[in-house]
Design an enzyme around this catalytic site. Structure first.
Site, PDB file in Angstrom:
ATOM      1  CE  LYS A   1      48.715  60.339  84.999  1.00 59.50           C
ATOM      2  NZ  LYS A   1      47.867  60.072  86.184  1.00 59.50           N
TER       3      LYS A   1
ATOM      4  CG  ASP B   1      53.142  61.758  89.614  1.00 62.01           C
ATOM      5  OD1 ASP B   1      53.356  61.388  88.446  1.00 62.01           O
ATOM      6  OD2 ASP B   1      52.375  62.684  89.912  1.00 62.01           O
TER       7      ASP B   1
ATOM      8  NE  ARG C   1      45.419  62.429  91.818  1.00 62.45           N
ATOM      9  CZ  ARG C   1      45.947  62.724  90.626  1.00 62.45           C
ATOM     10  NH1 ARG C   1      46.219  64.001  90.320  1.00 62.45           N
ATOM     11  NH2 ARG C   1      46.216  61.776  89.761  1.00 62.45           N
TER      12      ARG C   1
ATOM     13  NE  ARG D   1      47.629  67.260  85.545  1.00 64.73           N
ATOM     14  CZ  ARG D   1      48.736  67.700  84.980  1.00 64.73           C
ATOM     15  NH1 ARG D   1      48.881  68.967  84.706  1.00 64.73           N
ATOM     16  NH2 ARG D   1      49.714  66.861  84.703  1.00 64.73           N
ATOM     17  N   GLY D   2      49.248  67.190  88.896  1.00 64.39           N
ATOM     18  CA  GLY D   2      50.703  67.271  88.706  1.00 64.39           C
ATOM     19  C   GLY D   2      51.365  67.367  90.066  1.00 64.39           C
ATOM     20  CB  ALA D   3      54.129  65.507  91.664  1.00 62.70           C
TER      21      ALA D   3
ATOM     22  CD  GLN E   1      46.339  63.369  82.722  1.00 64.35           C
ATOM     23  OE1 GLN E   1      46.082  62.576  81.814  1.00 64.35           O
ATOM     24  NE2 GLN E   1      46.319  62.998  83.998  1.00 64.35           N
TER      25      GLN E   1
HETATM   26  C1  LIG Z   1      55.582  67.359  87.100  1.00 66.81           C
HETATM   27  S1  LIG Z   1      54.587  66.178  87.846  1.00 66.81           S
HETATM   28  C2  LIG Z   1      53.539  65.735  86.552  1.00 66.81           C
HETATM   29  C3  LIG Z   1      53.047  64.330  86.684  1.00 66.81           C
HETATM   30  O1  LIG Z   1      51.738  64.298  87.301  1.00 66.81           O
HETATM   31  C4  LIG Z   1      50.845  63.700  86.370  1.00 66.81           C
HETATM   32  O2  LIG Z   1      49.831  62.949  86.979  1.00 66.81           O
HETATM   33  P1  LIG Z   1      48.368  63.610  87.204  1.00 66.81           P
HETATM   34  O3  LIG Z   1      48.043  64.403  85.950  1.00 66.81           O
HETATM   35  O4  LIG Z   1      47.475  62.406  87.409  1.00 66.81           O
HETATM   36  O5  LIG Z   1      48.497  64.455  88.442  1.00 66.81           O
HETATM   37  C5  LIG Z   1      51.750  62.801  85.544  1.00 66.81           C
HETATM   38  O6  LIG Z   1      52.143  61.646  86.267  1.00 66.81           O
HETATM   39  C6  LIG Z   1      52.908  63.740  85.319  1.00 66.81           C
HETATM   40  O7  LIG Z   1      54.100  63.147  84.869  1.00 66.81           O
END
Ligand SMILES: CSC[C@H]1O[C@H](OP(=O)(O)O)[C@H](O)[C@@H]1O
Length: 325
Positions: free
Chosen positions: A237, A226, A87, A50-52, A185
Site C-alpha cells: 500500500k 502485494d 487490479r 481487497r487484500g492480495a 483501510q
Molecule cells: C495481506 S495483503 C494486504 C495488502 O493489500 C492492501 O491493498 P488493498 O487494500 O488496496 O487491496 C494493502 O497493500 C495491504 O498491505
C-alpha cells in the site's frame, strides 16, 4: 477470542460466493453475494473484497462459478481475462487464476482447485502468525499500515496474524494503525478487526508515524505485501515506502509479511504496474468533497520498498533477512 472473521465464504448449497462488503465497514457488517464471475470481478475492482490473498481466493471462486455455468474453453477464458483485468499489482490474483487455468487444462475441477487455494490460505496465514510472533517482544508497540488482516486474507491475516499470535501468546502489545489515506483501510478495517478481537489499537493519521518514531513510541513496524520480487523489493500500500525510510532513519525494525503466493520470481521492478485508482477516492471522503472543484489528485494505490530498508520478510516457511546475504 473472536478469531472468526472470515471475509470469504463459499456457499456450496447455493453455489455462490459470499463476501463481507468491506466498503461498509466499520459502521455496518453487510455481505455481498456473487452468483457469477462478473459479480466477483466487480467485487475485486470496487474493493468489496481487497487484500492480495483475499483477491486471489475470490478470483479462484470466480473461475469456479464460470465453470459451473459453462465449462467451454471460450467461456473460461473470458472469465479469466475479466478477472485478470480487475487490479494490476497484487500478484496473488494472477497466481490464483493461473492455478485455476492449469487445473482446467489438466481436466481437473476448477471448483476443487479454488477450495484448495482457500484452505491453503487459511493455513499459510496461521503459520505466518506462529512464525512471526517470535519477533514481537512483551510490551512492544507495533505500527502497521493499511489492512493486512483477516479481512485481507481468508483468515488471521498476514501482518495482523503476527500481531494476533503475539497477543494469543500473552505478550502485552499495543498496536498503532496508520489510517492509510485515501481508502482508510487502517482506520476502517484494521481498527475494526483488532477492536473486535479485544486487541489494543490506536489509529493515527499517516503523517504522525515519523513523529511517534522520533519520540521512541514505536518498537516495530509490521506490514503486509502485494508482491515481493526476487530481489526482495516489496510492493505494498502507498505510504509503505515512506514508513520504511522513516524506520531506517529512526532504527525501528521494519518487517514485511508475505505468503509465498505473494512472491513474483519472474518480473523486475520495471515490469510491475502500480495501480492508479480514480482520483475521486482522494477528492471525496465518505461522499463529502474536500478538494476544490477544478483541482485534481494523484491516487497511486501502491509503492515499492527496496530490500535495503527491510529487516525481515516473514513467510510461512520462515523469516528472510534480505540484508544478511
Ligand atoms: C495481506 S495483503 C494486504 C495488502 O493489500 C492492501 O491493498 P488493498 O487494500 O488496496 O487491496 C494493502 O497493500 C495491504 O498491505
Amino acid at each position: 477470542m473472536n478469531n472468526d472473521l472470515r471475509p470469504i465464504i463459499w456457499d456450496d448449497d447455493n453455489k455462490q460466493l459470499i463476501l463481507i462488503d468491506q466498503r461498509k465497514l466499520p459502521n455496518s457488517l453487510e455481505y455481498y453475494t456473487c452468483k457469477n464471475y462478473h459479480d466477483v470481478a466487480f467485487a475485486i475492482k470496487n474493493m468489496v473484497v481487497r487484500g492480495a490473498p483475499a483477491i486471489g481466493v475470490s478470483a479462484a471462486y470466480g473461475m469456479a462459478l464460470a465453470e459451473l455455468h459453462n465449462s467451454s474453453r471460450d467461456y473460461i477464458e473470458k472469465a479469466y481475462n475479466e478477472l485478470k483485468n480487475t487490479r494490476p499489482t497484487a500478484v496473488n490474483l494472477f497466481w490464483a487464476l493461473d492455478r485455476c487455468i492449469e487445473a482446467y487444462n489438466n481436466k481437473s475441477s476448477i471448483m476443487e482447485e479454488a477450495k484448495r487455494i482457500h484452505k491453503e490460505d487459511i493455513e499459510v496465514c496461521k503459520k505466518i502468525g506462529q512464525i512471526g510472533e517470535k519477533i514481537i517482544d512483551d510490551g512492544d508497540t507495533i505500527l502497521t499500515h493499511c489492512n493486512a488482516g483477516a479481512l485481507a486474507t481468508s483468515a488471521y491475516g498476514t501482518a495482523l496474524s503476527v500481531i494476533r499470535f503475539a497477543y494469543y501468546n500473552n505478550k502485552k502489545i499495543n498496536v498503532i494503525a496508520d489510517e492509510t489515506r485515501p481508502r482508510l483501510q487502517g482506520a476502517k478495517l484494521t481498527a475494526f478487526e483488532l477492536n473486535y478481537e479485544g486487541i489494543p489499537v490506536k489509529v493515527i493519521p499517516d503523517n504522525t508515524a515519523g513523529f511517534l518514531m522520533k519520540k521512541g513510541m514505536v518498537d516495530k513496524i509490521v506490514v503486509g505485501a502485494d508482491r515481493v520480487l526476487r530481489d526482495y523489493t516489496v510492493f505494498n500500500k502507498i505510504g509503505t515506502y515512506s514508513l520504511a525510510v522513516l524506520a531506517k532513519y529512526h532504527n525501528v525494525p521494519f518487517y514485511v509479511t508475505a505468503p509465498y503466493s505473494t512472491f513474483d520470481f519472474k518480473n523486475n521492478i520495471e515490469d510491475i504496474t502500480i495501480e492508479e485508482r480514480d482520483e475521486k477516492e482522494v477528492i471525496y471522503i465518505d461522499g463529502v468533497r474536500i478538494i476544490p472543484e477544478g483541482v485534481s489528485a494523484y491516487n497511486y494505490a501502491f509503492d515499492a520498498t527496496p530490500a535495503e530498508l527491510i529487516t525481515g520478510i516473514i513467510t510461512e516457511k520462515g523469516i528472510i533477512h534480505p540484508n544478511n546475504r
